[in-house]
Design a protein around this motif. Structure first.
Motif, PDB file in Angstrom:
ATOM      1  N   GLY A 175       0.826  -1.218   0.000  1.00  0.00           N
ATOM      2  CA  GLY A 175       0.000   0.000   0.000  1.00  0.00           C
ATOM      3  C   GLY A 175       0.852   1.257   0.000  1.00  0.00           C
ATOM      4  N   THR A 176       2.151   1.104  -0.260  1.00  0.00           N
ATOM      5  CA  THR A 176       3.028   2.278  -0.323  1.00  0.00           C
ATOM      6  C   THR A 176       3.502   2.480  -1.767  1.00  0.00           C
ATOM      7  OG1 THR A 176       5.162   1.167  -0.078  1.00  0.00           O
ATOM      8  CG2 THR A 176       3.916   1.611   1.956  1.00  0.00           C
ATOM      9  N   SER A 177       4.185   3.609  -2.000  1.00  0.00           N
ATOM     10  CA  SER A 177       4.680   3.882  -3.355  1.00  0.00           C
ATOM     11  C   SER A 177       5.914   3.041  -3.685  1.00  0.00           C
ATOM     12  CB  SER A 177       4.970   5.373  -3.511  1.00  0.00           C
ATOM     13  OG  SER A 177       5.947   5.764  -2.574  1.00  0.00           O
ATOM     14  N   ASP A 178       6.368   2.205  -2.736  1.00  0.00           N
ATOM     15  CA  ASP A 178       7.458   1.262  -3.040  1.00  0.00           C
ATOM     16  C   ASP A 178       6.923  -0.012  -3.705  1.00  0.00           C
ATOM     17  OD1 ASP A 178       9.440   2.861  -2.027  1.00  0.00           O
ATOM     18  OD2 ASP A 178       9.273   2.035   0.007  1.00  0.00           O
ATOM     19  N   ASP A 179       5.597  -0.189  -3.689  1.00  0.00           N
ATOM     20  CA  ASP A 179       4.995  -1.383  -4.307  1.00  0.00           C
ATOM     21  C   ASP A 179       5.280  -1.430  -5.790  1.00  0.00           C
ATOM     22  OD1 ASP A 179       3.828  -2.042  -1.912  1.00  0.00           O
ATOM     23  OD2 ASP A 179       1.818  -1.324  -2.461  1.00  0.00           O
ATOM     24  N   ARG A 180       5.389  -2.647  -6.327  1.00  0.00           N
ATOM     25  CA  ARG A 180       5.369  -2.798  -7.781  1.00  0.00           C
ATOM     26  C   ARG A 180       3.925  -2.598  -8.263  1.00  0.00           C
ATOM     27  NH1 ARG A 180       7.356  -8.125 -10.041  1.00  0.00           N
ATOM     28  NH2 ARG A 180       7.307  -6.942 -11.975  1.00  0.00           N
ATOM     29  N   GLY A 181       3.776  -2.241  -9.535  1.00  0.00           N
ATOM     30  CA  GLY A 181       2.438  -2.134 -10.119  1.00  0.00           C
ATOM     31  C   GLY A 181       2.007  -0.698 -10.350  1.00  0.00           C
ATOM     32  N   ILE A 182       0.764  -0.566 -10.818  1.00  0.00           N
ATOM     33  CA  ILE A 182       0.221   0.769 -11.092  1.00  0.00           C
ATOM     34  C   ILE A 182      -0.047   1.477  -9.763  1.00  0.00           C
ATOM     35  CG2 ILE A 182      -1.745   2.039 -12.064  1.00  0.00           C
ATOM     36  CD1 ILE A 182      -1.894  -0.043 -14.275  1.00  0.00           C
ATOM     37  N   LEU A 183       0.524   2.662  -9.616  1.00  0.00           N
ATOM     38  CA  LEU A 183       0.409   3.406  -8.363  1.00  0.00           C
ATOM     39  C   LEU A 183      -0.595   4.542  -8.476  1.00  0.00           C
ATOM     40  CD1 LEU A 183       4.231   3.632  -7.478  1.00  0.00           C
ATOM     41  CD2 LEU A 183       2.550   1.993  -6.585  1.00  0.00           C
ATOM     42  N   SER A 184      -0.784   5.059  -9.685  1.00  0.00           N
ATOM     43  CA  SER A 184      -1.630   6.242  -9.839  1.00  0.00           C
ATOM     44  C   SER A 184      -1.949   6.483 -11.312  1.00  0.00           C
ATOM     45  CB  SER A 184      -0.868   7.443  -9.264  1.00  0.00           C
ATOM     46  OG  SER A 184      -1.408   8.652  -9.685  1.00  0.00           O
ATOM     47  N   THR A 185      -3.127   7.062 -11.557  1.00  0.00           N
ATOM     48  CA  THR A 185      -3.469   7.438 -12.935  1.00  0.00           C
ATOM     49  C   THR A 185      -4.122   8.823 -12.926  1.00  0.00           C
ATOM     50  OG1 THR A 185      -5.712   6.531 -12.971  1.00  0.00           O
ATOM     51  CG2 THR A 185      -3.954   5.001 -13.509  1.00  0.00           C
ATOM     52  N   ASP A 186      -3.985   9.530 -14.033  1.00  0.00           N
ATOM     53  CA  ASP A 186      -4.632  10.843 -14.175  1.00  0.00           C
ATOM     54  C   ASP A 186      -5.147  10.957 -15.613  1.00  0.00           C
ATOM     55  OD1 ASP A 186      -5.243  13.601 -13.292  1.00  0.00           O
ATOM     56  OD2 ASP A 186      -3.793  14.146 -14.843  1.00  0.00           O
ATOM     57  N   LEU A 187      -6.464  11.012 -15.768  1.00  0.00           N
ATOM     58  CA  LEU A 187      -7.068  11.081 -17.109  1.00  0.00           C
ATOM     59  C   LEU A 187      -7.779  12.410 -17.311  1.00  0.00           C
ATOM     60  CD1 LEU A 187      -8.732   7.534 -17.404  1.00  0.00           C
ATOM     61  CD2 LEU A 187      -6.391   8.220 -17.978  1.00  0.00           C
ATOM     62  N   ASN A 188      -7.710  12.917 -18.538  1.00  0.00           N
ATOM     63  CA  ASN A 188      -8.354  14.197 -18.869  1.00  0.00           C
ATOM     64  C   ASN A 188      -8.819  14.179 -20.318  1.00  0.00           C
ATOM     65  OD1 ASN A 188      -6.952  15.955 -16.516  1.00  0.00           O
ATOM     66  ND2 ASN A 188      -5.426  14.655 -17.477  1.00  0.00           N
ATOM     67  N   SER A 189      -9.896  14.937 -20.588  1.00  0.00           N
ATOM     68  CA  SER A 189     -10.224  15.233 -21.983  1.00  0.00           C
ATOM     69  C   SER A 189     -10.972  16.552 -22.050  1.00  0.00           C
ATOM     70  CB  SER A 189     -11.041  14.098 -22.619  1.00  0.00           C
ATOM     71  OG  SER A 189     -12.228  13.896 -21.896  1.00  0.00           O
TER      72      SER A 189
END
Ligand code: UT7
Length: 323
Positions: A175-189
């Motif tokens: 549950g920390t930013s040291d984890d492997r995998g997708i940590l965050s996304t930001d979508l816009n249009s």
């Protein structure tokens, strides 16, 4: 503990035919020098006449599955990011599903043009974190050569065909930013900018159409929006650009890539650059760059990666992931 969508396989496919800039000098008022200086592109691949987007996608998917040591039976869902599907329907994703011999799960396309892979990754992550799928094949595949106006030198020299794929798998993290995998996304249009980049045809207007772009306007938005979305995605998980090992950008123009890295305070040495060899492959460019970056030995397990893209819509966004 927290569920994470971890990349367990990556692969790509490029059509055999390589077209150098010099080819365009024969038919258009252009030069290799102009194309290289203004865009960074030196060559691109074009699909054979009988080769379709789902062919490219299937080849990339097979490479990613082999890299993961998995088979189609291990996959719950397929998402193909594309604006150039073989047919109006069904989706390219269901065609890939059939070609892989996968008879369970579900498959669908995502259409967010050049930002498509970022949107597809974000959707795949949401499916995984909400318990709807454990393993998702996320593919970016395009045959933009099919929608070029070959008499328009301001667009037809910029695009190429190709496909890249990732296998995402649910794994437990801390549950920390040291984890492997997708940590965050930001979508816009922002649909008000439709006229900057669009295809002047489609099913409902009863034609296929050609790509039209006000390149310098899109350029201006790219420089303004890409560093911002990347930084937002990083800040969402308490990270900063100084934590980033690799920017893996949408490969449209080397000057946009350089400008974004500079705005983020990172040297070009921290950027995976493939635009010289692939041109702009729209939704395929990021997974292609991830796969090539791994092959080159640039991207290694544990590296912090930020991907960012902008394209028709306008649609843009970023994904932060630890490889
Ligand atoms: O992936 C989706 C997002 N797309 C992008 O991010 C693309 C963003 N835009 C770009 O990459 C750049 O704007 C381009 C590479 C498309 C163009 O570069 P630019 O520096 O913005 O050039 P420009 O459009 O302002 O055009 C400059 C000149 C024009 O001539 P004039 O009006 O100054 O006489 C064009 O007609 O270059 C001319 N030109 C060409 N000359 C030789 C345009 N295309 C060509 C060409 N060869 N192929």
């Amino acid at each position: 503990m927290a569920g994470r969508s971890v990349v367990v396989g990556v692969g790509h496919y490029l059509p055999e035919r390589v077209v150098p800039n010099s080819e365009f000098e024969k038919t258009l008022d252009t030069t290799d020098e102009w194309i290289k200086t203004r865009s960074g592109i030196e060559r691109r691949h074009f699909a054979a006449e009988d080769e379709t987007t789902s062919d490219l996608a299937t080849n990339a998917a097979e490479a990613a599955l082999a890299d993961a040591g998995l088979t189609a039976d291990d996959i719950d869902a397929i998402i193909v990011a594309t604006s150039t599907a073989d047919l109006t329907f069904p989706s390219a994703a269901t065609m890939v599903q059939a070609r892989l011999g996968m008879t369970k799960g579900f498959a669908f396309d995502v259409q967010a043009v050049c930002a498509g892979f970022v949107f597809a990754l974000s959707n795949a992550n949401a499916l995984i974190l909400s318990g709807q799928a454990k393993r998702v094949l996320v593919i970016g595949a395009e045959t933009f050569s099919r929608i070029m106006d070959w008499s328009d030198r301001s667009t037809c020299v910029l695009f190429g065909d190709g496909a890249g794929a990732l296998v995402l798998e649910l794994q437990e993290g801390e549950g920390t930013s040291d984890d492997r995998g997708i940590l965050s996304t930001d979508l816009n249009s922002d649909g008000r900018y439709k006229d900057l980049l669009y295809v002047d045809g489609g099913v409902s207007t009863q034609s296929t159409g050609h790509l039209r772009m006000q390149g310098n306007q899109v350029f201006r938005h790219a420089v303004e929006k890409l560093a911002k979305t990347a930084n937002t995605a990083l800040e969402n998980v308490g990270l900063a650009s100084t934590d980033v090992d690799w920017i893996v950008p949408h490969q449209a123009n080397i000057r946009i890539i350089q400008g974004t890295a500079k705005k983020m305070g990172l040297p070009i040495e921290n950027v995976v650059v493939t635009v010289q060899d692939h041109g702009n492959t729209s939704a395929a460019s990021i997974p292609l760059a991830l796969s090539v970056g791994k092959q080159r030995g640039q991207i290694k397990q544990g590296d912090l990666i930020v991907t960012e893209a902008i394209g028709g819509g306008l649609a843009w966004g970023a994904v932060v992931l630890r490889w």
